[in-house]
Design a protein around this motif. Structure first.
Motif, PDB file in Angstrom:
ATOM      1  N   GLY A   1      26.677  36.720  58.032  1.00 53.34           N
ATOM      2  CA  GLY A   1      27.149  37.533  56.915  1.00 53.34           C
ATOM      3  C   GLY A   1      27.150  36.734  55.628  1.00 53.34           C
ATOM      4  O   GLY A   1      26.674  35.596  55.579  1.00 53.34           O
ATOM      5  N   PHE A   2      27.691  37.341  54.617  1.00 53.52           N
ATOM      6  CA  PHE A   2      27.785  36.729  53.291  1.00 53.52           C
ATOM      7  C   PHE A   2      29.250  36.386  53.063  1.00 53.52           C
ATOM      8  O   PHE A   2      30.102  37.275  53.053  1.00 53.52           O
ATOM      9  N   TYR A   3      29.532  35.095  52.919  1.00 53.98           N
ATOM     10  CA  TYR A   3      30.909  34.623  52.800  1.00 53.98           C
ATOM     11  C   TYR A   3      31.210  34.271  51.349  1.00 53.98           C
ATOM     12  O   TYR A   3      30.486  33.509  50.713  1.00 53.98           O
ATOM     13  N   LEU A   4      32.300  34.815  50.869  1.00 52.69           N
ATOM     14  CA  LEU A   4      32.675  34.637  49.470  1.00 52.69           C
ATOM     15  C   LEU A   4      34.038  33.975  49.367  1.00 52.69           C
ATOM     16  O   LEU A   4      34.994  34.393  50.014  1.00 52.69           O
ATOM     17  N   CYS A   5      34.100  32.968  48.529  1.00 50.89           N
ATOM     18  CA  CYS A   5      35.372  32.324  48.201  1.00 50.89           C
ATOM     19  C   CYS A   5      35.832  32.869  46.854  1.00 50.89           C
ATOM     20  O   CYS A   5      34.999  33.188  45.987  1.00 50.89           O
ATOM     21  N   ALA A   6      37.118  32.977  46.671  1.00 50.67           N
ATOM     22  CA  ALA A   6      37.653  33.487  45.406  1.00 50.67           C
ATOM     23  C   ALA A   6      38.970  32.798  45.092  1.00 50.67           C
ATOM     24  O   ALA A   6      39.639  32.264  45.984  1.00 50.67           O
ATOM     25  N   TRP A   7      39.328  32.826  43.817  1.00 52.35           N
ATOM     26  CA  TRP A   7      40.608  32.276  43.402  1.00 52.35           C
ATOM     27  C   TRP A   7      41.293  33.247  42.450  1.00 52.35           C
ATOM     28  O   TRP A   7      40.660  34.080  41.818  1.00 52.35           O
ATOM     29  N   SER A   8      42.614  33.115  42.371  1.00 53.61           N
ATOM     30  CA  SER A   8      43.371  33.839  41.360  1.00 53.61           C
ATOM     31  C   SER A   8      44.517  32.934  40.903  1.00 53.61           C
ATOM     32  O   SER A   8      44.829  31.943  41.546  1.00 53.61           O
ATOM     33  N   THR A   9      45.149  33.321  39.800  1.00 51.78           N
ATOM     34  CA  THR A   9      46.242  32.507  39.281  1.00 51.78           C
ATOM     35  C   THR A   9      47.491  32.611  40.146  1.00 51.78           C
ATOM     36  O   THR A   9      48.359  31.756  40.089  1.00 51.78           O
ATOM     37  N   GLY A  10      47.571  33.697  40.901  1.00 48.89           N
ATOM     38  CA  GLY A  10      48.757  33.916  41.706  1.00 48.89           C
ATOM     39  C   GLY A  10      49.808  34.748  41.000  1.00 48.89           C
ATOM     40  O   GLY A  10      50.790  35.173  41.616  1.00 48.89           O
ATOM     41  N   PHE A  11      49.592  34.996  39.692  1.00 53.19           N
ATOM     42  CA  PHE A  11      50.523  35.875  38.993  1.00 53.19           C
ATOM     43  C   PHE A  11      50.313  37.299  39.484  1.00 53.19           C
ATOM     44  O   PHE A  11      49.227  37.697  39.878  1.00 53.19           O
ATOM     45  N   ARG A  12      51.358  38.095  39.396  1.00 55.04           N
ATOM     46  CA  ARG A  12      51.326  39.455  39.906  1.00 55.04           C
ATOM     47  C   ARG A  12      50.159  40.234  39.306  1.00 55.04           C
ATOM     48  O   ARG A  12      49.964  40.246  38.101  1.00 55.04           O
ATOM     49  N   ASN A  13      49.400  40.864  40.173  1.00 47.66           N
ATOM     50  CA  ASN A  13      48.291  41.730  39.773  1.00 47.66           C
ATOM     51  C   ASN A  13      47.153  40.995  39.056  1.00 47.66           C
ATOM     52  O   ASN A  13      46.337  41.614  38.377  1.00 47.66           O
ATOM     53  N   SER A  14      47.100  39.680  39.185  1.00 49.27           N
ATOM     54  CA  SER A  14      45.997  38.951  38.545  1.00 49.27           C
ATOM     55  C   SER A  14      44.700  39.185  39.323  1.00 49.27           C
ATOM     56  O   SER A  14      44.715  39.292  40.545  1.00 49.27           O
ATOM     57  N   PRO A  15      43.577  39.277  38.622  1.00 48.26           N
ATOM     58  CA  PRO A  15      42.299  39.535  39.298  1.00 48.26           C
ATOM     59  C   PRO A  15      41.801  38.313  40.047  1.00 48.26           C
ATOM     60  O   PRO A  15      42.233  37.192  39.804  1.00 48.26           O
ATOM     61  N   LEU A  16      40.886  38.559  40.985  1.00 44.38           N
ATOM     62  CA  LEU A  16      40.205  37.494  41.705  1.00 44.38           C
ATOM     63  C   LEU A  16      38.907  37.153  41.000  1.00 44.38           C
ATOM     64  O   LEU A  16      38.243  38.009  40.432  1.00 44.38           O
ATOM     65  N   HIS A  17      38.542  35.873  41.098  1.00 43.95           N
ATOM     66  CA  HIS A  17      37.282  35.401  40.549  1.00 43.95           C
ATOM     67  C   HIS A  17      36.499  34.773  41.691  1.00 43.95           C
ATOM     68  O   HIS A  17      37.002  33.876  42.370  1.00 43.95           O
ATOM     69  N   PHE A  18      35.273  35.233  41.886  1.00 45.75           N
ATOM     70  CA  PHE A  18      34.498  34.877  43.072  1.00 45.75           C
ATOM     71  C   PHE A  18      33.485  33.781  42.809  1.00 45.75           C
ATOM     72  O   PHE A  18      32.954  33.647  41.700  1.00 45.75           O
ATOM     73  N   GLY A  19      33.197  33.021  43.850  1.00 44.03           N
ATOM     74  CA  GLY A  19      32.064  32.122  43.857  1.00 44.03           C
ATOM     75  C   GLY A  19      30.787  32.893  44.129  1.00 44.03           C
ATOM     76  O   GLY A  19      30.816  34.120  44.288  1.00 44.03           O
ATOM     77  N   ASN A  20      29.675  32.172  44.216  1.00 44.64           N
ATOM     78  CA  ASN A  20      28.384  32.829  44.402  1.00 44.64           C
ATOM     79  C   ASN A  20      28.034  33.083  45.858  1.00 44.64           C
ATOM     80  O   ASN A  20      26.961  33.604  46.150  1.00 44.64           O
TER      81      ASN A  20
END
Lengths: 112, 113
Positions: free
Chosen positions: B87-106
């Motif tokens: 499959g296609f595996y994606l890593c992501a991060w967020s600030t952890g603040f409430r309702n903050s969006p995720l930002h994905f790797g490639n």
């Protein structure tokens, strides 16, 4: 559990046409996010909506947070070939550590 | 600015072999980190998330595990790959603040043969 129903699943349009897609849920969301994914890449955040009724634009893209907080819409005006990709809506689960639930995506194909 | 790096971009592994995918984030501290899997070009399934070093939450039972040895490093592993792990595996991060969006790797395209 919370689920997002995204429609349509696929769209085939001519270049220059406007595009409209939506996302609905049986649960209330406090945030709606719209992402675009191009082949072989990770999703990229397009627009974030944080308030019911909010209408936000990003270039030719416009998204709205439904007043019922159970739906959101994304519109693309005057489509161009680089708009091709899969568009996902997403929202945070009410409980848990910032986990997002994603819709199944709308695959956009543009005929030049 | 924050950046997220994920490698390798593609990987072909035989059934039964081990797996290690790595993800690092730069430009932020104490991010929330996530591993998602995507099958057939749509439908992102959350596998693991982490709110801090050594803290891992698993979303679905599976053949995979995750670890966070450092604040901005997230690793996805398997001792023995199955065909169904492709499959296609994606890593992501967020600030952890409430309702903050995720930002994905490639992403990493994994093919188990």
């Amino acid at each position: 559990g919370q689920q997002l129903n995204q429609s349509p699943q696929s769209m085939f349009i001519q270049e220059g046409e406007d595009v409209s897609m939506n996302c609905t849920s049986s649960s209330i969301f406090n945030t709606w996010l719209w992402y675009k994914q191009e082949p072989g890449e990770g999703p990229v955040l397009l627009i974030a909506l944080y308030k019911a009724g909010e209408l936000t634009s990003n270039g030719r893209l416009t998204a709205q947070f439904g007043i019922t907080r159970k739906d959101s819409f994304l519109n693309i005006s005057a489509s161009i070939p680089s708009d091709v990709g899969i568009y996902f809506c997403a929202g945070p689960l009410i409980q848990g550590a910032q986990k997002l639930v994603f819709g199944q995506g709308t695959r956009l194909t543009i005929n030049p | 600015s924050q950046t997220i790096h994920q490698w390798p971009a593609t990987l072909v592994q035989p059934v039964g072999s081990p797996l290690s995918l790595e993800c690092t984030v730069e430009g932020t501290s104490n991010p929330n980190l996530y591993w998602y899997r995507q099958a057939a070009g749509r439908g992102l399934q959350l596998l693991f998330y982490s709110v801090g070093i050594g803290q891992i939450s698993s979303e679905v039972p599976q053949n995979l595990s995750a670890s966070r040895p450092q604040d901005r490093q997230f690793i996805l592993s398997s001792k023995k790959l199955l065909l169904s792990d492709s499959g296609f595996y994606l890593c992501a991060w967020s600030t952890g603040f409430r309702n903050s969006p995720l930002h994905f790797g490639n992403g990493t395209r994994l093919t188990v043969t």
